[in-house]
Design an enzyme around this catalytic site. Sequence first.
Site, PDB file in Angstrom:
ATOM      1  N   GLU A 110      10.447  15.953  15.179  1.00  0.00           N
ATOM      2  CA  GLU A 110      10.769  15.882  13.755  1.00  0.00           C
ATOM      3  C   GLU A 110       9.933  16.932  13.025  1.00  0.00           C
ATOM      4  O   GLU A 110       8.726  16.781  12.863  1.00  0.00           O
ATOM      5  CB  GLU A 110      10.424  14.477  13.241  1.00  0.00           C
ATOM      6  CG  GLU A 110      10.789  14.290  11.806  1.00  0.00           C
ATOM      7  CD  GLU A 110      10.351  12.938  11.271  1.00  0.00           C
ATOM      8  OE1 GLU A 110       9.178  12.588  11.442  1.00  0.00           O
ATOM      9  OE2 GLU A 110      11.201  12.248  10.686  1.00  0.00           O
ATOM     10  N   GLU A 159      10.450   1.558  10.013  1.00  0.00           N
ATOM     11  CA  GLU A 159      11.414   2.633   9.731  1.00  0.00           C
ATOM     12  C   GLU A 159      10.678   3.937   9.981  1.00  0.00           C
ATOM     13  O   GLU A 159       9.800   4.307   9.201  1.00  0.00           O
ATOM     14  CB  GLU A 159      11.888   2.563   8.277  1.00  0.00           C
ATOM     15  CG  GLU A 159      12.676   1.322   7.925  1.00  0.00           C
ATOM     16  CD  GLU A 159      14.040   1.284   8.577  1.00  0.00           C
ATOM     17  OE1 GLU A 159      14.526   2.333   9.024  1.00  0.00           O
ATOM     18  OE2 GLU A 159      14.609   0.182   8.665  1.00  0.00           O
ATOM     19  N   LYS A 211       0.847  -1.195   0.000  1.00  0.00           N
ATOM     20  CA  LYS A 211       0.000   0.000   0.000  1.00  0.00           C
ATOM     21  C   LYS A 211       0.883   1.245   0.000  1.00  0.00           C
ATOM     22  O   LYS A 211       1.536   1.553   0.992  1.00  0.00           O
ATOM     23  CB  LYS A 211      -0.908   0.066   1.234  1.00  0.00           C
ATOM     24  CG  LYS A 211      -1.963   1.171   1.073  1.00  0.00           C
ATOM     25  CD  LYS A 211      -2.610   1.589   2.366  1.00  0.00           C
ATOM     26  CE  LYS A 211      -1.931   2.712   3.060  1.00  0.00           C
ATOM     27  NZ  LYS A 211      -1.847   3.987   2.300  1.00  0.00           N
TER      28      LYS A 211
HETATM   29  P1  NAD Z   1       2.408   8.320   7.834  1.00  0.00           P
HETATM   30  O1  NAD Z   1       2.764   7.534   9.031  1.00  0.00           O
HETATM   31  O2  NAD Z   1       1.346   9.343   7.955  1.00  0.00           O
HETATM   32  O3  NAD Z   1       1.900   7.340   6.661  1.00  0.00           O
HETATM   33  C1  NAD Z   1       2.711   6.298   6.179  1.00  0.00           C
HETATM   34  C2  NAD Z   1       1.813   5.233   5.562  1.00  0.00           C
HETATM   35  O4  NAD Z   1       1.003   4.643   6.582  1.00  0.00           O
HETATM   36  C3  NAD Z   1       0.851   5.752   4.507  1.00  0.00           C
HETATM   37  O5  NAD Z   1       0.788   4.794   3.464  1.00  0.00           O
HETATM   38  C4  NAD Z   1      -0.461   5.832   5.251  1.00  0.00           C
HETATM   39  O6  NAD Z   1      -1.600   5.726   4.430  1.00  0.00           O
HETATM   40  C5  NAD Z   1      -0.356   4.626   6.167  1.00  0.00           C
HETATM   41  N1  NAD Z   1      -1.198   4.648   7.351  1.00  0.00           N
HETATM   42  C6  NAD Z   1      -1.737   5.721   7.987  1.00  0.00           C
HETATM   43  N2  NAD Z   1      -2.437   5.307   9.063  1.00  0.00           N
HETATM   44  C7  NAD Z   1      -2.336   3.963   9.119  1.00  0.00           C
HETATM   45  C8  NAD Z   1      -2.831   2.953  10.006  1.00  0.00           C
HETATM   46  N3  NAD Z   1      -3.569   3.259  11.082  1.00  0.00           N
HETATM   47  N4  NAD Z   1      -2.519   1.668   9.763  1.00  0.00           N
HETATM   48  C9  NAD Z   1      -1.745   1.340   8.711  1.00  0.00           C
HETATM   49  N5  NAD Z   1      -1.261   2.236   7.823  1.00  0.00           N
HETATM   50  C10 NAD Z   1      -1.543   3.531   8.026  1.00  0.00           C
HETATM   51  O7  NAD Z   1       3.770   8.917   7.291  1.00  0.00           O
HETATM   52  P2  NAD Z   1       3.982   9.932   6.094  1.00  0.00           P
HETATM   53  O8  NAD Z   1       3.469  11.264   6.535  1.00  0.00           O
HETATM   54  O9  NAD Z   1       3.487   9.339   4.816  1.00  0.00           O
HETATM   55  O10 NAD Z   1       5.590   9.973   6.001  1.00  0.00           O
HETATM   56  C11 NAD Z   1       6.381  10.788   6.783  1.00  0.00           C
HETATM   57  C12 NAD Z   1       6.983  10.006   7.933  1.00  0.00           C
HETATM   58  O11 NAD Z   1       7.722   8.899   7.438  1.00  0.00           O
HETATM   59  C13 NAD Z   1       7.992  10.814   8.725  1.00  0.00           C
HETATM   60  O12 NAD Z   1       7.797  10.644  10.103  1.00  0.00           O
HETATM   61  C14 NAD Z   1       9.339  10.222   8.312  1.00  0.00           C
HETATM   62  O13 NAD Z   1      10.366  10.363   9.224  1.00  0.00           O
HETATM   63  C15 NAD Z   1       8.984   8.815   8.094  1.00  0.00           C
HETATM   64  N6  NAD Z   1       9.999   8.192   7.235  1.00  0.00           N
HETATM   65  C16 NAD Z   1      10.910   7.332   7.794  1.00  0.00           C
HETATM   66  C17 NAD Z   1      11.905   6.751   7.015  1.00  0.00           C
HETATM   67  C18 NAD Z   1      12.903   5.791   7.597  1.00  0.00           C
HETATM   68  O14 NAD Z   1      13.488   5.039   6.831  1.00  0.00           O
HETATM   69  N7  NAD Z   1      13.133   5.776   8.899  1.00  0.00           N
HETATM   70  C19 NAD Z   1      11.957   7.050   5.651  1.00  0.00           C
HETATM   71  C20 NAD Z   1      11.032   7.932   5.123  1.00  0.00           C
HETATM   72  C21 NAD Z   1      10.033   8.483   5.923  1.00  0.00           C
END
Ligand code: NAD
Length: 505
Positions: free
Chosen positions: A399, A265, A190
Amino acid sequence: MQDLTLIPATGTALPATPFRGRHLIGGEWVDSTDTFDRASPAHGVLVSRSAKGTAEDTEAAIAAARAAFDSGVWSRASGKDRATVLLKVADLIEANVERMTLLECLETGKPIAQARGEIAGAADLWRYAAAQARTLHGDSHNSLGPDMLAMVLKEPIGVVSIITPWNFPFWILGQKLPFALAAGCTCVVKPSEVTPSTTVILGELLIEAGLPAGVVNIVLGYGQPVGALMASHPEVDMVTFTGSTAVGKSIQAAASATLKKVSLELGGKNPQVIFPDADLDSAADAVTFGVYFNAGECCNSGSRIIVHEDVAEAFTAKVVALSRKVAFGDPLDEATQVGAIVTPAHQAKIHGYVQEAVAAGATVALGGAPLPVPGLSGDFYAPTVVTGVTPDMAIARDEVFGPILSVLTFRTLDQAIALANNASYGLSAGVWSENVHTCLAFARAAQAGTVWTNTWMDGFPEVTFGGVKQSGLGRENGRYGLDEFLEVKSVVMRIGRSRANWVRG
Ligand code: NAD
């Protein structure tokens, strides 16, 4: 906003019709009744219209992945056959770079040159994983005594849910999917609802490369219901997630009912420590890159620096001078280095952190406000350097995920280490010094999954990546990245007849 480098609207023709995203389930492209749209955050043009996944779509995708795994069509295929498909995918990615680059650029708002680098660079992850598929092996134990031999077999863990974020949609998928496939797993993917399209194109390429139907399934849509069901479903054996720490915690909780393996991650608040004996020009350039790359919407963003008091003023002046030269503006211009902020809500969040820091006594040395780009309606945030930041401020610990640099200062190595470790996150950290002892002392004490010394954000498929503390669980890339998707089974064999009977007499 004087003296900044702004790239105005290029006037490039934008897509007349949106990309149409559908689910890939059991080898078929499937629509849903509802759709959702993504507009370019820089230009406001409609980029994609995607099927909005339901619980039924998700159930169907999981069932297809389960059936494909249990059939053995991929899980029992030879490493050579798996590698052949992964290598073809890498070639196809390269043949389709421009098509995917445009969609990645428009959906994320990142500069087109960086979108191209992300897509083209991901091909190497697929090639590396192909090499892993052919070299995968377990262990043998030949010193258990004359009649005993044991083997430790590595087996694919099963059906894997892959949930990805919006900031590097194609690259992050490349750190997960080819490794899961190299291990022999089947997957349900997804992508973020903000950036679904390059994942859909990858689905097309997987079919073209000859991957059997059902081995990779894609469901488009939101965390609810799609992501949540992928995290809790009893037929899923593992969830690998990249995204925010808050959602990561909810995924771990959802997975716990069936004790699935979880790999996370998550976010970071990554410090770079600058000692007075460092090459300050190189450090200033790397700090500038570290904070503005991907508009700071980067888990590895070098969002805070901890500078020795003796050089803090001069070093900050260098970073401010370089920040003025970084090209902000239309992502479609090849010269642009920093594009648009992903959503208006995120722009407001970034600005809130800066305002709160100023109210608490910090000083804005550069930027500190939204940045209007001539000819574009989207959200851009000025390159921002905030000095006088103290460890108690939210901008020093949270962050921010924007082009905002926080400057803190130190006097001793111990103070620098304590400040660097003063965050709930532990993704990456950096140290700048010409003294190898200083670098190693810092590297050993830093609570981080990666420590860069005299460089920032260099990464390789060979070198494992991940976080400690609340930056995550598990690792990606390198041999540890493959191991995440493998279960181990011990086979213990008696090869002689010398065992004394347990039952006497
Ligand atoms: P997010 O957590 O809002 O969403 C990530 C994914 O999770 C999306 O596909 C979203 O639809 C899904 N999601 C949302 N709620 C969910 C739930 N309850 N159950 C399952 N899936 C769900 O993150 P974002 O805003 O898309 O990305 C930014 C974040 O990602 C930042 O915190 C960043 O640090 C992190 N990030 C980490 C790494 C790493 O390798 N450590 C790399 C890139 C981004």
